[in-house]
Design an enzyme around this catalytic site. Structure first.
Site, short mmCIF file in Angstrom:
data_model
loop_
_atom_site.label_atom_id
_atom_site.label_comp_id
_atom_site.label_asym_id
_atom_site.label_seq_id
_atom_site.Cartn_x
_atom_site.Cartn_y
_atom_site.Cartn_z
N ASP A 161 -6.93 -7.17 2.96
CA ASP A 161 -7.01 -8.57 2.56
C ASP A 161 -5.70 -9.05 1.92
OD1 ASP A 161 -9.57 -8.81 3.49
OD2 ASP A 161 -10.52 -8.50 1.53
N CYS A 162 -5.07 -8.20 1.12
CA CYS A 162 -3.83 -8.61 0.45
C CYS A 162 -2.59 -8.37 1.32
CB CYS A 162 -3.68 -7.93 -0.89
SG CYS A 162 -3.91 -6.14 -0.87
N TYR A 163 -2.73 -7.49 2.31
CA TYR A 163 -1.63 -7.22 3.25
C TYR A 163 -2.19 -7.28 4.67
CZ TYR A 163 1.07 -5.47 -0.75
OH TYR A 163 1.74 -5.35 -1.94
#
Length: 389
Positions: free
Chosen positions: A142-144
């Site tokens: 989700d963050c990368y």
């Protein structure tokens, strides 16, 4: 009248460097000074002895931060010019090993097991200002979320590049020979059958750890010449073995101490970090390394006056013994004999081949000498010295 006992500290020597009063000589120059003045006289006159070595050092590499993409990528597999790097560190950090070969090296397609390009060559290319193609793949989070990242990099555009070599500057190493009936290909180079050549890898009397055999002045925080720039000893190197048999002058007769070293690649130069390909073995990196030795007392003066004639190593048959962990008794040989161009093994004359460069070792020792004399390089006082006997 008895001569006054010499006792100096690194702090006192650094004050002399700052004032311009420091006396610096190379390890080769120190041999003549001690021979002429004695250890006590030399210790009074000389403050620092410089050393140098330049040779393939396989346990080398670089931590590289190649910068974030948009959207972000948590790289799990990374390649530089198709040389794999290890990505299990953080999103855009990786470690590039000097001996990692290129995955599509054309030489390997013709001669399996042969490579002419690897991690050491990528490091040299970066130092030379050349463009390097970088590719990374990821599993996505989700963050990368990005699963692929590709770009052209140069050293000056990288957020950070740190040379980190877990084992450099070996204190002595084997003289390699091959007594079998076929050529063997090793990290010590190609060894001809029936004792056709004997290969060695050390600068001998200029080599750093021969000049401080018990590591009295070298440890965490020692400032050094590394790859043409300034680096540091950050730990004892892997395979560091101080508890080996030694000659009366303290020098080991077999492989012994090693250094873990680090430095900023952006300060370094491609003349002193050179990618190499060793026939039948693979890729490596030739590293320029120099350590200044403070002359704290008479003992250090004696240690730094060691000559090639007083340094010995063991002769090892890499055809029969090395892969199997055995050790036949082929005797010992001095570095003076090795540098003469031939030695005798089992009554036969054998030509010797150096893997290290004495020309570059002398250049390193001279460069370090000039830096210290000019006040541009102070000694790093170690927080603790390397493990010793």
């Amino acid at each position: 009248m008895a001569s006054k006992r010499v006792k100096k500290t690194v702090r006192q020597i650094n004050e002399k460097i700052r004032s311009g009063d420091v006396v610096v000589v190379t390890a080769e120059e120190m041999i003549d000074i001690v021979d002429r003045e004695g250890a006590a006289g030399a210790a009074q006159q000389v403050d620092v002895v410089t050393t140098g070595t330049f040779a393939p050092m396989c346990s080398s590499g670089a931590f590289i931060n190649f910068g974030h993409s948009a959207p972000g990528t948590k790289a799990s597999k990374i390649w530089f010019n198709n040389v794999p790097a290890y990505g299990g560190i953080a999103a855009v950090d990786c470690y590039l090993g000097a001996t990692e070969p290129c995955e599509d090296d054309p030489l390997n397609k013709v001669y399996p097991g042969e490579f002419n390009y690897g991690g050491g060559h990528v490091i040299q290319d970066l130092l030379a200002g050349r463009k390097v193609h970088m590719k990374a793949t990821a599993y996505g989070t989700d963050c990368y979320p990005s699963r692929e990242y590709e770009k052209t990099i140069t050293l000056d555009k990288l957020p950070q590049a740190t040379l980190c070599n877990p084992r450099n500057g070996y204190q002595n190493y084997n003289c390699a020979i091959n007594l079998t009936k076929k050529t063997v290909y090793t990290y010590m180079g190609a060894l001809k059958p029936k004792g056709g050549n004997a290969n060695y890898c050390s600068a001998g009397q200029l080599s750093p750890l021969f000049n401080d055999p018990y590591y009295r002045t070298i440890g965490l925080g020692t400032r050094i010449f590394l790859g043409g720039g300034i680096g540091y000893v950050t730990w004892h190197g892997t395979q560091h073995r101080p508890d080996v048999k030694r000659a009366p002058n303290g020098t080991p007769l077999t492989p012994a101490g090693t250094l873990w070293v680090m430095g900023d690649m952006k300060q370094m130069h491609p003349d002193w970090l050179v990618g190499v390909s060793i026939q039948g073995y693979g890729c490596s990196l030739a590293v320029g390394l120099g350590v200044p030795i403070p002359i704290l007392d008479e003992e250090m003066a004696r240690f730094t006056a060691v000559s090639d004639a007083d340094i010995f190593t063991q002769i090892v048959d890499y055809g029969n013994d090395y892969p199997k962990g055995r050790s036949s008794d082929l005797g010992q040989v001095s570095y003076a004999e090795l540098k003469s161009g031939e030695i005798r093994v089992n009554g036969k004359s054998v030509p010797t081949v150096p893997l290290s460069s004495m020309v570059k070792a002398r250049q390193i020792a001279d460069t370090l000498k000039k830096w210290i004399r000019a006040g541009n390089f102070e000694l790093g006082e170690p927080q603790f010295t390397l493990p010793s006997v």
